[in-house]
Design an enzyme around this catalytic site. Structure first.
Site, mmCIF file in Angstrom:
data_model
loop_
_atom_site.group_PDB
_atom_site.id
_atom_site.type_symbol
_atom_site.label_atom_id
_atom_site.label_comp_id
_atom_site.label_asym_id
_atom_site.label_seq_id
_atom_site.Cartn_x
_atom_site.Cartn_y
_atom_site.Cartn_z
ATOM 1 N N THR A 1 12.102 -3.089 -0.158
ATOM 2 C CA THR A 1 11.395 -3.950 0.737
ATOM 3 C C THR A 1 12.018 -5.483 0.558
ATOM 4 O O THR A 1 12.902 -5.778 -0.347
ATOM 5 C CB THR A 1 9.837 -3.819 0.509
ATOM 6 O OG1 THR A 1 9.180 -4.611 1.615
ATOM 7 C CG2 THR A 1 9.415 -4.340 -0.753
ATOM 8 N N ASN B 1 13.296 -16.612 17.936
ATOM 9 C CA ASN B 1 13.315 -16.840 16.491
ATOM 10 C C ASN B 1 13.195 -18.466 16.195
ATOM 11 O O ASN B 1 13.455 -19.131 17.119
ATOM 12 C CB ASN B 1 14.701 -16.564 15.765
ATOM 13 C CG ASN B 1 14.048 -16.310 14.410
ATOM 14 O OD1 ASN B 1 13.337 -15.790 13.879
ATOM 15 N ND2 ASN B 1 15.333 -16.824 13.653
ATOM 16 N N ARG B 2 12.397 -18.669 15.196
ATOM 17 C CA ARG B 2 12.178 -20.004 14.841
ATOM 18 C C ARG B 2 13.177 -20.770 14.463
ATOM 19 O O ARG B 2 13.739 -21.766 14.998
ATOM 20 C CB ARG B 2 11.321 -19.984 13.373
ATOM 21 C CG ARG B 2 11.111 -21.204 12.809
ATOM 22 C CD ARG B 2 10.211 -21.011 11.621
ATOM 23 N NE ARG B 2 11.024 -20.209 10.386
ATOM 24 C CZ ARG B 2 10.466 -20.134 9.334
ATOM 25 N NH1 ARG B 2 9.421 -20.486 9.050
ATOM 26 N NH2 ARG B 2 11.198 -19.445 8.415
ATOM 27 N N GLY C 1 11.393 -13.128 15.817
ATOM 28 C CA GLY C 1 11.963 -12.677 14.423
ATOM 29 C C GLY C 1 13.470 -12.343 14.564
ATOM 30 O O GLY C 1 13.867 -11.942 15.555
ATOM 31 N N ALA C 2 14.179 -12.500 13.625
ATOM 32 C CA ALA C 2 15.535 -12.055 13.458
ATOM 33 C C ALA C 2 15.918 -11.748 12.036
ATOM 34 O O ALA C 2 17.255 -11.620 11.659
ATOM 35 C CB ALA C 2 16.529 -13.442 13.830
ATOM 36 N N LYS D 1 16.735 -5.678 1.280
ATOM 37 C CA LYS D 1 16.798 -4.632 2.081
ATOM 38 C C LYS D 1 18.335 -4.718 2.580
ATOM 39 O O LYS D 1 19.276 -3.572 2.673
ATOM 40 C CB LYS D 1 16.231 -4.409 3.385
ATOM 41 C CG LYS D 1 14.683 -4.063 3.241
ATOM 42 C CD LYS D 1 14.075 -4.076 4.752
ATOM 43 C CE LYS D 1 12.462 -3.438 4.473
ATOM 44 N NZ LYS D 1 11.787 -3.445 5.694
ATOM 45 N N GLY E 1 0.629 -2.332 13.484
ATOM 46 C CA GLY E 1 1.691 -2.284 12.382
ATOM 47 C C GLY E 1 1.446 -0.663 11.660
ATOM 48 O O GLY E 1 2.439 -0.371 11.148
ATOM 49 N N TYR F 1 0.556 -4.673 8.776
ATOM 50 C CA TYR F 1 -0.483 -3.774 8.922
ATOM 51 C C TYR F 1 -1.478 -4.377 7.980
ATOM 52 O O TYR F 1 -2.548 -3.626 7.939
ATOM 53 C CB TYR F 1 0.033 -2.488 8.406
ATOM 54 C CG TYR F 1 0.642 -2.303 7.029
ATOM 55 C CD1 TYR F 1 1.916 -2.646 6.735
ATOM 56 C CD2 TYR F 1 -0.149 -1.762 6.028
ATOM 57 C CE1 TYR F 1 2.262 -2.615 5.198
ATOM 58 C CE2 TYR F 1 -0.072 -2.062 4.638
ATOM 59 C CZ TYR F 1 1.299 -2.295 4.265
ATOM 60 O OH TYR F 1 1.739 -2.261 3.043
ATOM 61 N N ASP G 1 12.627 2.206 9.276
ATOM 62 C CA ASP G 1 11.957 1.389 9.817
ATOM 63 C C ASP G 1 11.978 1.426 11.219
ATOM 64 O O ASP G 1 10.911 1.219 12.130
ATOM 65 C CB ASP G 1 12.367 -0.180 9.352
ATOM 66 C CG ASP G 1 11.759 -0.644 8.117
ATOM 67 O OD1 ASP G 1 10.955 -0.031 7.627
ATOM 68 O OD2 ASP G 1 12.379 -1.505 7.577
ATOM 69 N N LEU H 1 0.732 -1.242 -0.087
ATOM 70 C CA LEU H 1 -0.236 0.076 0.074
ATOM 71 C C LEU H 1 0.787 1.309 -0.054
ATOM 72 O O LEU H 1 0.341 2.563 0.153
ATOM 73 C CB LEU H 1 -0.856 0.086 1.264
ATOM 74 C CG LEU H 1 -1.994 -0.970 1.104
ATOM 75 C CD1 LEU H 1 -2.954 -1.111 2.375
ATOM 76 C CD2 LEU H 1 -2.816 -1.115 -0.166
HETATM 77 P P1 NAP Z 1 13.153 -10.942 7.061
HETATM 78 O O1 NAP Z 1 14.123 -10.315 7.093
HETATM 79 O O2 NAP Z 1 12.663 -11.935 5.937
HETATM 80 O O3 NAP Z 1 12.697 -11.799 8.412
HETATM 81 C C1 NAP Z 1 11.534 -12.582 8.714
HETATM 82 C C2 NAP Z 1 11.725 -13.162 10.152
HETATM 83 O O4 NAP Z 1 10.540 -13.995 10.279
HETATM 84 C C3 NAP Z 1 13.004 -14.323 10.115
HETATM 85 O O5 NAP Z 1 13.553 -14.276 11.491
HETATM 86 C C4 NAP Z 1 12.022 -15.742 10.097
HETATM 87 O O6 NAP Z 1 12.565 -16.618 10.918
HETATM 88 C C5 NAP Z 1 10.946 -15.209 10.452
HETATM 89 N N1 NAP Z 1 9.732 -16.168 10.100
HETATM 90 C C6 NAP Z 1 9.151 -16.044 8.843
HETATM 91 N N2 NAP Z 1 8.206 -17.105 8.494
HETATM 92 C C7 NAP Z 1 7.925 -17.480 9.638
HETATM 93 C C8 NAP Z 1 7.309 -18.634 10.261
HETATM 94 N N3 NAP Z 1 6.607 -19.272 9.472
HETATM 95 N N4 NAP Z 1 7.233 -18.850 11.685
HETATM 96 C C9 NAP Z 1 8.107 -18.246 12.361
HETATM 97 N N5 NAP Z 1 9.028 -17.348 12.030
HETATM 98 C C10 NAP Z 1 8.904 -17.026 10.762
HETATM 99 O O7 NAP Z 1 11.621 -9.966 6.841
HETATM 100 P P2 NAP Z 1 11.672 -8.585 7.437
HETATM 101 O O8 NAP Z 1 12.027 -7.535 6.357
HETATM 102 O O9 NAP Z 1 12.318 -8.485 8.819
HETATM 103 O O10 NAP Z 1 9.944 -8.345 7.621
HETATM 104 C C11 NAP Z 1 9.362 -8.973 8.493
HETATM 105 C C12 NAP Z 1 7.866 -8.551 8.316
HETATM 106 O O11 NAP Z 1 7.620 -7.064 8.882
HETATM 107 C C13 NAP Z 1 7.069 -8.480 7.108
HETATM 108 O O12 NAP Z 1 5.804 -9.153 7.292
HETATM 109 C C14 NAP Z 1 6.953 -7.228 6.787
HETATM 110 O O13 NAP Z 1 5.928 -6.975 5.808
HETATM 111 C C15 NAP Z 1 6.840 -6.612 8.079
HETATM 112 N N6 NAP Z 1 7.255 -5.173 7.843
HETATM 113 C C16 NAP Z 1 6.597 -4.141 8.294
HETATM 114 C C17 NAP Z 1 6.739 -2.708 8.433
HETATM 115 C C18 NAP Z 1 5.766 -1.812 8.613
HETATM 116 O O14 NAP Z 1 6.104 -0.357 8.141
HETATM 117 N N7 NAP Z 1 4.618 -1.983 9.354
HETATM 118 C C19 NAP Z 1 8.048 -2.373 8.053
HETATM 119 C C20 NAP Z 1 9.083 -3.329 7.634
HETATM 120 C C21 NAP Z 1 8.620 -4.666 7.678
HETATM 121 P P3 NAP Z 1 13.931 -17.634 10.380
HETATM 122 O O15 NAP Z 1 14.962 -17.083 10.754
HETATM 123 O O16 NAP Z 1 13.539 -18.773 11.062
HETATM 124 O O17 NAP Z 1 13.678 -17.688 8.792
#
Ligand code: NAP
Length: 524
Positions: free
Chosen positions: A316, A402-403, A379-380, A320, A487, A466, A356, A272
């Site tokens: 995104t 974290n998972r 998360g990590a 990143k 979010g 969000y 962020d 969005l």
């Molecule tokens: P990322 O770097 O890919 O990290 C994702 C994390 O989530 C990893 O630690 C992963 O764990 C964990 N994960 C993924 N699938 C999982 C599952 N099924 N069960 C348990 N853990 C799981 O992603 P990111 O950039 O941090 O983004 C994460 C989220 O934040 C996204 O949904 C994104 O849309 C959101 N976000 C929102 C905003 C906002 O403005 N509201 C801003 C930025 C990001 P592993 O290490 O085990 O793979």
């Protein structure tokens, strides 16, 4: 100058690396002894068509010198590197207009003089680098100076002396050679290999080394101790920056110009950001459009930002971290977080930022006091890093859950904070829980990263997702009596900070939130 050695195992991979390197480096060194089926014609034309300015160095090391590099040793067959074949390759490079060829001092005067004659043919523009490598040690300074003069006798464009540092002092000997050569008006590349030699790679550019070598991410070092291009640029930036002078992006373009902004990610369909940013741009009276692009080739996409004069970009998942390699500058916050979500194009110079962490800290700080409080972050990934960075900056204490234990431990040890496996989350006592995983995101609306029983102990629960506005985890938390932080506000604030960086103006955050809420009402 930063030079990337191309050491890929095949011509196909080397072509890919050449194209990537030409976007971020000043020179590429084609290691023809390592690229098994390397075609000089293809590789040189790929470099020329990728960049008008990048310098091309062609090298074909002897077996002994190539074998210096532990992880590349064994590549390049004995016959392939025979001297006559090497001479043929270097002569071909001269014919094809390479900017430099590198020939070892050890090859002797007949070989060197014959290549010099080839370079001096009418119409020729190739220059010679005469190199000396010692893969076991760094000789005394007196001996290094002798070697320098032996190289110099051939009147090369550049003398290159690379030795193996056994101890930190070896760097000093090598660095001494740079002013020594400069006093004699001789371009020099003087470096130490090995872990102990890293300091020479960092300091030599500041003393006037002709060039430094760095590697592409996810490739193999062509010599031990080499840093990635991004690291080299980050270190240069750290050493050159005056901390009191924060350099804001320049907004030198005329106001009437049409400005384009883009989102780079994959996938981007559900984002969005376009309606939110376009509404804010219109409201600010800025002529411009923000569009989302689903990216398959990051290097090409970044080149597109420069080539098409895109004023700014959001970055995104999953780019990143990867995007950092392609930028000219990365802010201190983004370096510490290890992720860039915003690019500012300042007249062709691309600077990376991270908004962020601020996007998360603003709504979190509005809901509760951060200082002195304990936060469980699930998360990590990039968002977890941004969250932990912001929380620590505000005086809070993060705990990583974290998972995948390996990823979680990596982050927790970088932050020096505790780590727990996801199944152990019930053992932790903390003030706030923050989900930074995509679990619960549209269309997987019935998923939560934690059992509802684990939520009751928290006063505050935040989700960075969000879409939907209230994830299953937030609904469970609300029922358990927790105060919830969705979010959406993070999304709006990180976007508003991006617009500030791109335009220098403060957007209307309430309007941005309204636009996203309207869209979500239509989507959910
Ligand atoms: P990322 O770097 O890919 O990290 C994702 C994390 O989530 C990893 O630690 C992963 O764990 C964990 N994960 C993924 N699938 C999982 C599952 N099924 N069960 C348990 N853990 C799981 O992603 P990111 O950039 O941090 O983004 C994460 C989220 O934040 C996204 O949904 C994104 O849309 C959101 N976000 C929102 C905003 C906002 O403005 N509201 C801003 C930025 C990001 P592993 O290490 O085990 O793979």
């Amino acid at each position: 100058m930063i030079c990337i050695p191309i050491t890929a195992v095949s011509n196909k991979e080397a072509l890919h690396d050449v194209r990537r390197s030409c976007l971020i480096a000043d020179a590429v060194e084609l290691r023809m002894d390592l690229i098994a089926d390397g075609s000089l014609v293809d590789l040189i034309s790929a470099a020329r068509s990728s960049s008008d300015t990048v310098k091309i160095i062609v090298t074909c090391r002897s077996n002994e010198e190539a074998a210096a590099v532990g992880n590349l040793s064994g590549r390049g067959s004995g016959t392939k590197n025979k001297k006559d074949k090497k001479m043929t390759i270097l002569k071909k490079a001269i014919k094809l207009g390479a900017d430099y060829i590198d020939i070892e001092l050890a090859e002797g005067s007949t070989a060197i003089e014959s290549l010099k004659l080839y370079c001096e043919k009418p119409g020729g523009s190739t220059k010679i680098i005469i190199s000396y490598h010692n893969v076991r040690k760094t000789p005394t300074l007196a001996r290094l100076k002798e070697i320098f003069h032996q190289c110099r006798e051939y009147k090369p464009a550049v003398v290159k002396i690379v030795t193996y540092a056994q101890k930190p002092d070896d760097n000093l000997k090598m660095l001494d050679l740079i002013p020594y050569a400069q006093k004699r008006h001789q371009e020099i590349i003087a470096l130490c290999m090995g872990e102990e030699g890293r300091i020479s790679r960092v300091v030599a550019p500041f003393l006037g080394n002709f060039l430094g070598f760095a590697m592409l991410p996810q490739t193999t070092q062509s010599a031990p101790g080499q840093l990635t291009v991004c690291r080299m640029r980050q270190i240069n930036k750290l050493l050159r920056d005056d901390e009191t002078q924060q350099t804001p992006p320049a907004f030198s373009r005329e106001e009437h110009q049409f400005n384009n902004y883009i989102l780079l990610g994959n996938p981007v369909k559900q984002s969005l950001s376009p309606p939110m940013h376009n509404a804010a741009l219109d409201d600010l009276g800025i002529k411009g459009r923000y569009n989302a692009f689903c990216v398959y080739d990051l290097a090409a996409a970044v080149q597109g930002i420069r080539g098409m004069d895109i004023r700014g970009a959001s970055v995104t998942i999953p780019f990143k971290s990867a995007v950092m390699e392609y930028l000219d500058d990365v802010s201190d916050d983004a370096i510490k977080i290890g992720a860039v979500n915003t690019i500012v194009n300042d007249n062709g110079r691309l600077a990376g930022f991270n908004t962020d962490w601020l996007g998360l800290i603003i709504p979190l700080g509005e809901a509760m006091t951060i200082k002195g409080k304990k936060f469980v972050i699930i998360g990590a990934g990039g968002t977890a890093r941004a969250a932990a960075y912001g929380i620590m900056k505000e005086g809070g204490f993060p705990v990583i859950v974290n998972r995948t234990a390996e990823n979680g431990k990596l982050l927790s040890s970088a932050l020096q904070c505790p780590f727990y496996a996801l199944k152990e989350i019930g053992k932790i006592k903390a003030d706030c829980l923050i989900n930074t995983t995509p679990v619960g995101m549209y269309p997987h609306l019935d998923k939560s990263p934690v059992d509802d029983a684990a939520l009751a102990g928290y006063k505050y629960v935040m989700d960075v997702i969000y879409n939907p506005l209230q994830t299953k985890m937030l609904k469970d938390a609300g029922q358990a009596g927790c105060l919830i932080i969705p979010g959406l506000d993070m999304f709006v604030h990180q976007g508003a900070q991006q617009l500030k960086l791109w335009t220098g103006k403060e957007p209307d955050r309430a309007l941005m939130k309204k636009v996203v809420l309207e869209r979500l009402a239509g989507v959910e």
